[in-house]
Motif scaffolding. Structure first.
Motif, PDB file in Angstrom:
ATOM      1  N   SER A  47       0.817  -1.210   0.000  1.00 34.54           N
ATOM      2  CA  SER A  47       0.000   0.000   0.000  1.00 34.54           C
ATOM      3  C   SER A  47       0.848   1.257   0.000  1.00 34.54           C
ATOM      4  CB  SER A  47      -0.950  -0.001   1.214  1.00 34.54           C
ATOM      5  OG  SER A  47      -1.890  -1.057   1.097  1.00 34.54           O
ATOM      6  N   ASN A  48       2.144   1.104   0.230  1.00 29.12           N
ATOM      7  CA  ASN A  48       3.080   2.188  -0.049  1.00 29.12           C
ATOM      8  C   ASN A  48       3.296   2.183  -1.561  1.00 29.12           C
ATOM      9  OD1 ASN A  48       5.828   3.219  -0.732  1.00 29.12           O
ATOM     10  ND2 ASN A  48       5.973   3.592   1.462  1.00 29.12           N
ATOM     11  N   PRO A  49       3.034   3.285  -2.246  1.00 36.57           N
ATOM     12  CA  PRO A  49       3.093   3.272  -3.708  1.00 36.57           C
ATOM     13  C   PRO A  49       4.410   2.768  -4.284  1.00 36.57           C
ATOM     14  CG  PRO A  49       2.065   5.291  -2.953  1.00 36.57           C
ATOM     15  CD  PRO A  49       2.576   4.594  -1.728  1.00 36.57           C
ATOM     16  N   ALA A  50       5.537   3.128  -3.659  1.00 36.39           N
ATOM     17  CA  ALA A  50       6.836   2.695  -4.184  1.00 36.39           C
ATOM     18  C   ALA A  50       7.015   1.186  -4.014  1.00 36.39           C
ATOM     19  CB  ALA A  50       7.964   3.452  -3.479  1.00 36.39           C
ATOM     20  N   VAL A  51       6.607   0.648  -2.870  1.00 35.68           N
ATOM     21  CA  VAL A  51       6.727  -0.799  -2.654  1.00 35.68           C
ATOM     22  C   VAL A  51       5.760  -1.538  -3.577  1.00 35.68           C
ATOM     23  CG1 VAL A  51       6.547  -2.670  -0.974  1.00 35.68           C
ATOM     24  CG2 VAL A  51       7.447  -0.453  -0.259  1.00 35.68           C
ATOM     25  N   GLY A  52       4.553  -1.008  -3.711  1.00 35.75           N
ATOM     26  CA  GLY A  52       3.564  -1.648  -4.571  1.00 35.75           C
ATOM     27  C   GLY A  52       4.020  -1.745  -6.014  1.00 35.75           C
ATOM     28  N   ARG A  53       4.536  -0.635  -6.554  1.00 33.13           N
ATOM     29  CA  ARG A  53       5.007  -0.668  -7.941  1.00 33.13           C
ATOM     30  C   ARG A  53       6.259  -1.524  -8.068  1.00 33.13           C
ATOM     31  NH1 ARG A  53       1.159   0.118 -11.277  1.00 33.13           N
ATOM     32  NH2 ARG A  53       2.808  -0.004 -12.849  1.00 33.13           N
ATOM     33  N   GLY A  54       7.103  -1.500  -7.040  1.00 35.77           N
ATOM     34  CA  GLY A  54       8.317  -2.314  -7.090  1.00 35.77           C
ATOM     35  C   GLY A  54       8.021  -3.790  -7.207  1.00 35.77           C
ATOM     36  N   VAL A  55       7.022  -4.252  -6.464  1.00 40.80           N
ATOM     37  CA  VAL A  55       6.650  -5.666  -6.527  1.00 40.80           C
ATOM     38  C   VAL A  55       5.905  -5.962  -7.825  1.00 40.80           C
ATOM     39  CG1 VAL A  55       5.206  -7.453  -5.471  1.00 40.80           C
ATOM     40  CG2 VAL A  55       6.639  -5.982  -4.024  1.00 40.80           C
ATOM     41  N   PHE A  56       4.971  -5.082  -8.191  1.00 44.56           N
ATOM     42  CA  PHE A  56       4.174  -5.322  -9.391  1.00 44.56           C
ATOM     43  C   PHE A  56       5.029  -5.344 -10.650  1.00 44.56           C
ATOM     44  CE2 PHE A  56       1.557  -3.799 -12.953  1.00 44.56           C
ATOM     45  CZ  PHE A  56       0.564  -4.767 -12.945  1.00 44.56           C
ATOM     46  N   GLU A  57       6.045  -4.487 -10.704  1.00 44.68           N
ATOM     47  CA  GLU A  57       6.879  -4.380 -11.894  1.00 44.68           C
ATOM     48  C   GLU A  57       8.145  -5.226 -11.826  1.00 44.68           C
ATOM     49  OE1 GLU A  57       7.728  -0.225 -12.203  1.00 44.68           O
ATOM     50  OE2 GLU A  57       5.639   0.346 -12.585  1.00 44.68           O
ATOM     51  N   SER A  58       8.320  -5.998 -10.770  1.00 47.03           N
ATOM     52  CA  SER A  58       9.571  -6.727 -10.566  1.00 47.03           C
ATOM     53  C   SER A  58       9.914  -7.633 -11.750  1.00 47.03           C
ATOM     54  CB  SER A  58       9.488  -7.584  -9.295  1.00 47.03           C
ATOM     55  OG  SER A  58      10.648  -8.373  -9.145  1.00 47.03           O
ATOM     56  N   VAL A  59      11.187  -7.578 -12.147  1.00 51.02           N
ATOM     57  CA  VAL A  59      11.671  -8.436 -13.232  1.00 51.02           C
ATOM     58  C   VAL A  59      12.335  -9.701 -12.692  1.00 51.02           C
ATOM     59  CG1 VAL A  59      12.012  -6.472 -14.778  1.00 51.02           C
ATOM     60  CG2 VAL A  59      13.899  -7.221 -13.311  1.00 51.02           C
ATOM     61  N   VAL A  60      12.358  -9.848 -11.364  1.00 54.25           N
ATOM     62  CA  VAL A  60      12.954 -11.041 -10.747  1.00 54.25           C
ATOM     63  C   VAL A  60      11.887 -12.137 -10.740  1.00 54.25           C
ATOM     64  CG1 VAL A  60      14.208 -11.967  -8.764  1.00 54.25           C
ATOM     65  CG2 VAL A  60      14.372  -9.526  -9.325  1.00 54.25           C
ATOM     66  N   GLU A  61      11.813 -12.875 -11.840  1.00 50.43           N
ATOM     67  CA  GLU A  61      10.734 -13.854 -12.011  1.00 50.43           C
ATOM     68  C   GLU A  61      10.711 -14.898 -10.901  1.00 50.43           C
ATOM     69  OE1 GLU A  61       9.805 -17.495 -15.030  1.00 50.43           O
ATOM     70  OE2 GLU A  61      10.181 -15.542 -15.954  1.00 50.43           O
ATOM     71  N   SER A  62      11.887 -15.337 -10.447  1.00 49.15           N
ATOM     72  CA  SER A  62      11.940 -16.395  -9.447  1.00 49.15           C
ATOM     73  C   SER A  62      11.379 -15.959  -8.099  1.00 49.15           C
ATOM     74  CB  SER A  62      13.383 -16.872  -9.254  1.00 49.15           C
ATOM     75  OG  SER A  62      14.198 -15.817  -8.774  1.00 49.15           O
ATOM     76  N   GLY A  63      11.284 -14.635  -7.878  1.00 47.68           N
ATOM     77  CA  GLY A  63      10.790 -14.134  -6.610  1.00 47.68           C
ATOM     78  C   GLY A  63       9.366 -13.621  -6.660  1.00 47.68           C
ATOM     79  N   ARG A  64       8.692 -13.801  -7.786  1.00 46.93           N
ATOM     80  CA  ARG A  64       7.337 -13.270  -7.926  1.00 46.93           C
ATOM     81  C   ARG A  64       6.325 -14.232  -7.317  1.00 46.93           C
ATOM     82  NH1 ARG A  64       6.235  -8.936 -11.629  1.00 46.93           N
ATOM     83  NH2 ARG A  64       4.092  -9.686 -11.516  1.00 46.93           N
ATOM     84  N   TYR A  65       5.497 -13.704  -6.421  1.00 45.55           N
ATOM     85  CA  TYR A  65       4.477 -14.522  -5.768  1.00 45.55           C
ATOM     86  C   TYR A  65       3.459 -15.053  -6.761  1.00 45.55           C
ATOM     87  CZ  TYR A  65       0.593 -15.799  -2.711  1.00 45.55           C
ATOM     88  OH  TYR A  65      -0.424 -16.484  -2.096  1.00 45.55           O
ATOM     89  N   ASP A  66       3.110 -14.246  -7.756  1.00 44.49           N
ATOM     90  CA  ASP A  66       2.083 -14.676  -8.704  1.00 44.49           C
ATOM     91  C   ASP A  66       2.564 -15.817  -9.598  1.00 44.49           C
ATOM     92  OD1 ASP A  66       3.871 -12.859  -9.784  1.00 44.49           O
ATOM     93  OD2 ASP A  66       2.445 -12.019 -11.201  1.00 44.49           O
ATOM     94  N   LEU A  67       3.883 -16.015  -9.696  1.00 41.82           N
ATOM     95  CA  LEU A  67       4.430 -17.101 -10.510  1.00 41.82           C
ATOM     96  C   LEU A  67       4.927 -18.275  -9.665  1.00 41.82           C
ATOM     97  CD1 LEU A  67       6.483 -14.978 -13.081  1.00 41.82           C
ATOM     98  CD2 LEU A  67       4.175 -15.920 -13.358  1.00 41.82           C
ATOM     99  N   HIS A  68       5.441 -17.966  -8.486  1.00 40.57           N
ATOM    100  CA  HIS A  68       6.011 -19.013  -7.615  1.00 40.57           C
ATOM    101  C   HIS A  68       5.559 -18.767  -6.182  1.00 40.57           C
ATOM    102  CE1 HIS A  68       8.620 -20.042 -11.022  1.00 40.57           C
ATOM    103  NE2 HIS A  68       8.914 -18.757 -11.105  1.00 40.57           N
ATOM    104  N   PRO A  69       4.278 -18.978  -5.884  1.00 45.23           N
ATOM    105  CA  PRO A  69       3.757 -18.590  -4.558  1.00 45.23           C
ATOM    106  C   PRO A  69       4.398 -19.336  -3.394  1.00 45.23           C
ATOM    107  CG  PRO A  69       2.149 -19.926  -5.761  1.00 45.23           C
ATOM    108  CD  PRO A  69       3.229 -19.557  -6.738  1.00 45.23           C
TER     109      PRO A  69
END
Length: 290
Positions: A47-69
């Protein structure tokens, strides 16, 4: 008094002192994270805009919750276990491993929000959210904290930030100072439509999991995740809540707390001990920690 520290603080004890580690692990209740508290905390952080965009736009595929929960959950819970129960050497090792991924998490030219995962201010916000989450689930499970316990939990929760790059002096001096910081930051929370959709679909409604899993657990997860959220964060996502649901949530949590208080510590600690042991095994074998 409710939920006192069962082993008294030792003035001047080092971070690796067994008594200090024993005291800190009293605050780590795995069910608080597994039951929806973990998802609620992700929502708070993003809910902090910078953290939210950082996670949403992350290019670190191995660390993405939506891909590897499951991998992402393991990494996060291991981090919490290392921060509170690991040695200083283990904290340094996990910091180095996490930094490898975080180096890639920074805003690109043209991004609507500027962010960098190494920003100590953002790490302070994340640590603050984790502290609030831990404090709240302890109260829900076991009742109000006595003053000594509340103060000790607050001091030790700085480790959620200092295990990364947050300098110790950035942590507000005491609980009153923290409340001032927290209230000022609540006025700044903002979730754009893309991050909101991500949080509702992936976190609240278990988007990354199989359809049978979602059908079985989505409503339960939505109930507990919403229950763990402070009102400002519920409102930001448009999550429906009511006094009746709050009453039911608190009664269920208190019942679970009574059960947890009578179980062996290993049950209350699950899965933190398991992930800490796994981290130590991985480190011994030279395998990646995150």
């Amino acid at each position: 008094m409710a939920y006192p520290i069962r082993s008294s603080p030792v003035p001047g004890a080092g971070a690796d002192d067994p008594t200090a580690i024993e005291r800190r692990r009293r605050y780590m209740v795995g069910l608080g994270a597994l039951l929806g508290g973990g998802g609620a905390n992700v929502i708070m952080q993003l809910s902090n805009p910078a953290v939210g965009r950082g996670v949403f736009e992350s290019v670190v595929e191995s660390g993405r919750y939506d891909l590897h929960p499951r991998k992402r959950s393991r990494t996060t819970l291991t981090y919490l276990a290392v921060a509170m129960m690991g040695t200083e050497d283990e904290r340094a090792a996990y910091r180095a491993a996490t930094n490898t991924a975080h180096r890639q998490v920074k805003s690109a030219p043209g991004s609507r929000v500027t962010y960098n995962a190494f920003d100590p201010e953002l790490q302070l916000w994340v640590a603050a959210c984790i502290y609030v989450g831990v404090r709240d689930y302890l109260i829900y499970f076991f009742g109000e904290l006595d003053d000594d316990t509340a103060d000790d939990l607050y001091r030790e929760s700085a480790r959620f930030g200092t295990t990364l790059q947050m300098p110790a002096q950035a942590w507000p001096a005491n609980r009153a100072a923290f409340d001032e910081y927290w209230n000022s930051k609540l006025a700044e929370i903002s979730v754009d439509e893309e991050v909101k959709a991500y949080l509702l679909e992936q976190i609240v409604d278990l988007g990354p999991f199989t359809r049978p899993y979602r059908v079985a657990l989505r409503r339960v997860n939505r109930f507990f995740t919403t229950g763990f959220l402070p009102p400002q964060f519920r409102d930001e996502l448009g999550l429906v809540w009511s006094p009746r649901r709050q009453w039911a949530f608190q009664k269920i949590m208190r019942l679970l707390g009574l059960i947890l208080d009578r179980l062996p510590e290993r049950w209350r600690m699950y899965p933190y001990w398991d992930y800490l042991r796994d981290m130590r095994r991985r480190r011994t074998l030279g395998k990646p920690l995150v």
